[in-house]
Write an enzyme that holds these catalytic residues in place. Structure first.
Site, mmCIF file in Angstrom:
data_model
loop_
_atom_site.group_PDB
_atom_site.id
_atom_site.type_symbol
_atom_site.label_atom_id
_atom_site.label_comp_id
_atom_site.label_asym_id
_atom_site.label_seq_id
_atom_site.Cartn_x
_atom_site.Cartn_y
_atom_site.Cartn_z
ATOM 1 N N GLN A 1 35.952 -40.464 55.072
ATOM 2 C CA GLN A 1 36.971 -40.215 56.110
ATOM 3 C C GLN A 1 38.084 -41.252 56.089
ATOM 4 O O GLN A 1 39.169 -41.015 56.608
ATOM 5 C CB GLN A 1 36.313 -40.195 57.506
ATOM 6 C CG GLN A 1 35.416 -39.004 57.750
ATOM 7 C CD GLN A 1 36.168 -37.680 57.809
ATOM 8 O OE1 GLN A 1 37.372 -37.626 58.060
ATOM 9 N NE2 GLN A 1 35.457 -36.596 57.555
ATOM 10 N N CYS B 1 29.986 -29.675 58.914
ATOM 11 C CA CYS B 1 28.709 -29.491 58.221
ATOM 12 C C CYS B 1 27.594 -29.138 59.191
ATOM 13 O O CYS B 1 26.610 -28.522 58.826
ATOM 14 C CB CYS B 1 28.307 -30.752 57.477
ATOM 15 S SG CYS B 1 29.624 -31.381 56.481
HETATM 16 N N1 PLP Z 1 30.673 -38.336 54.134
HETATM 17 C C1 PLP Z 1 31.476 -38.141 55.195
HETATM 18 C C2 PLP Z 1 31.691 -39.255 56.165
HETATM 19 C C3 PLP Z 1 32.107 -36.909 55.392
HETATM 20 O O1 PLP Z 1 32.892 -36.712 56.451
HETATM 21 C C4 PLP Z 1 31.870 -35.866 54.450
HETATM 22 C C5 PLP Z 1 32.464 -34.526 54.641
HETATM 23 O O2 PLP Z 1 32.638 -34.077 55.742
HETATM 24 C C6 PLP Z 1 31.040 -36.133 53.346
HETATM 25 C C7 PLP Z 1 30.465 -37.373 53.220
HETATM 26 C C8 PLP Z 1 30.782 -35.084 52.301
HETATM 27 O O3 PLP Z 1 31.887 -34.972 51.452
HETATM 28 P P1 PLP Z 1 32.099 -33.648 50.549
HETATM 29 O O4 PLP Z 1 32.555 -32.583 51.492
HETATM 30 O O5 PLP Z 1 33.158 -34.036 49.571
HETATM 31 O O6 PLP Z 1 30.805 -33.356 49.902
#
Ligand code: PLP
Length: 391
Positions: free
Chosen positions: A178, A322
């Site tokens: 982020q 997510c």
């Molecule tokens: N880490 C954080 C803090 C995130 O906000 C996200 C995605 O929302 C991720 C990891 C995962 O990233 P990616 O969507 O590229 O797999």
């Protein structure tokens, strides 16, 4: 789609036109495999290595310390699994408000025999370096604390924690998914051993990310196969994605200072108006990212508010993208002390490049309408009214 307001930039961002323009040649004519020795391959290799150099310079790192991945989730998995596999030690320290890419990976490692300590944040959504230090044991291999939280936007004291880790001979990873492109990230100054980032959070394409691995920090390969990425991450390189990531990060870094001022002002404008709506509280405190705001609405679920705003042409999120669809309240809001009901009333509004003052005012106005309507429909609210706990 006309007139819609997108205010969920922490979930993902629109691919920038400049980035797409840079990527297109590598999706059309420049289709060579970067591992091939003939001309098409060499051209692709050159593009990948230019991008790596660009990313390294922006992070104040060496180009041999940058490895491309398929995104934040893979980067987080790679570091946690790679370090815990390689280290002789079995203890891992994280914060209780990490992204699920870290939390669920740690749970899997626990099932494989690792010990995990989860540090609770304070009420404002920050981790105390002293709490991290107190959790370090003889067998601690790795500390992983995110640079900025994806639901609250709160910025963590990563430099202090990195210094503590180093003083105790423990490796330190930060999930900067982020933060990258929004606040300065200087590998030399931060003193971290590993850092994860993902292009789609700063105007780049989805499905491409990078990790920084400090020279000398050990991390066993997580994906095995060919010798790409110096054997650290096998798999044919996503040349267009890599080029796009590098360009998007460069543009974000160029605009960072001005964008931070603009977004902070927009967030403050939003917060002032939203806090005028009855029975709303703000979650998370300073220091925080310029663009992420988080509110809780008493006795109304964030999911319903988000649905009503969607109908009104506004895209926002009840917590993280997510976790949507899950019956469970946000683990981040419960970690900062909200009870289950209040945590279900959480709503994240994350601002970005395209947002304007007019849009902020429209979001606040539609939010007031939605909250009022939903409160009238809320059985919890009716019960509170009968008991004299609400007007
Ligand atoms: N880490 C954080 C803090 C995130 O906000 C996200 C995605 O929302 C991720 C990891 C995962 O990233 P990616 O969507 O590229 O797999």
């Amino acid at each position: 789609m006309e007139n819609r307001i997108y205010a969920d930039h922490a979930a993902t961002t629109r691919l920038r036109q400049e980035v797409l323009a840079e990527m297109l040649p590598w999706l059309e004519g420049g289709f060579g495999n970067a591992s091939s020795l003939y001309r098409e391959g060499r051209a692709a290799r050159k593009a990948v290595e230019n991008a790596r150099r660009g990313v390294a310079a922006l992070l104040h790192a060496d180009r041999n310390e940058i490895f491309f991945t398929s995104g934040g989730t893979e980067g987080d998995n790679m570091v946690l699994r790679g370090v815990m596999k390689h280290a002789g030690k079995r203890h891992l320290i994280l914060s209780a408000m990490e992204h699920h890419a870290i939390l669920h990976t740690a749970e899997a490692l626990e099932r494989e025999g690792c010990a995990v300590t989860r540090i609770q944040p304070d009420k404002s959504g920050h981790i105390s370096p002293a709490d991290v230090e107190a959790a370090i044991r003889e067998d601690t291999a790795l500390i992983s604390i995110m640079t900025a939280n994806n639901e609250l936007g709160t910025i963590q004291p990563v430099r202090e924690i990195a210094a503590i880790a180093r003083a105790h001979g423990v490796l330190f990873h930060t999930d900067a998914v982020q933060a990258a492109g929004h606040i300065p990230l200087d590998m030399a100054a931060m003193g971290v051993d590993f850092l994860t980032l993902s292009a789609h959070k700063f105007g780049g394409p989805k499905g491409i990310g990078a990790i920084y691995i400090r020279r000398g920090a050990a991390c066993a390969p997580f994906i095995t196969g060919g010798a790409q990425e110096h054997g650290v991450r096998a798999g044919t390189e996503n040349v267009a994605g890599i080029v796009g990531l590098s360009r998007a990060l460069a543009l974000s870094c160029e605009e960072m200072e001005a964008e931070a001022v603009r977004l902070t002002a927009l967030r403050q404008r939003l917060t002032e108006q939203v806090l005028r709506i009855p029975h709303v509280r703000e979650n998370g405190g300073e220091p925080r990212l310029p663009g992420i705001a988080n509110f809780s609405f008493t006795a109304i679920e964030g999911e319903y508010i988000a649905m009503m705003l969607d109908n009104a042409g506004i895209a926002v999120s009840p917590g993280s993208a997510c976790a949507s669809g899950s019956e469970e309240p946000s683990h981040v809001l419960t970690a900062i002390g909200l009870d289950r009901a209040a945590a279900k009333g959480g709503l994240r509004i994350s601002l970005g490049r395209e947002n304007t003052e007019e849009e902020i005012d429209r979001i606040a106005a539609e939010l007031a309408i939605a909250a009022e309507k939903l409160r009238h429909m809320s059985p919890t609210w009716s019960a509170m009214r009968r008991m004299g706990m609400a007007e």
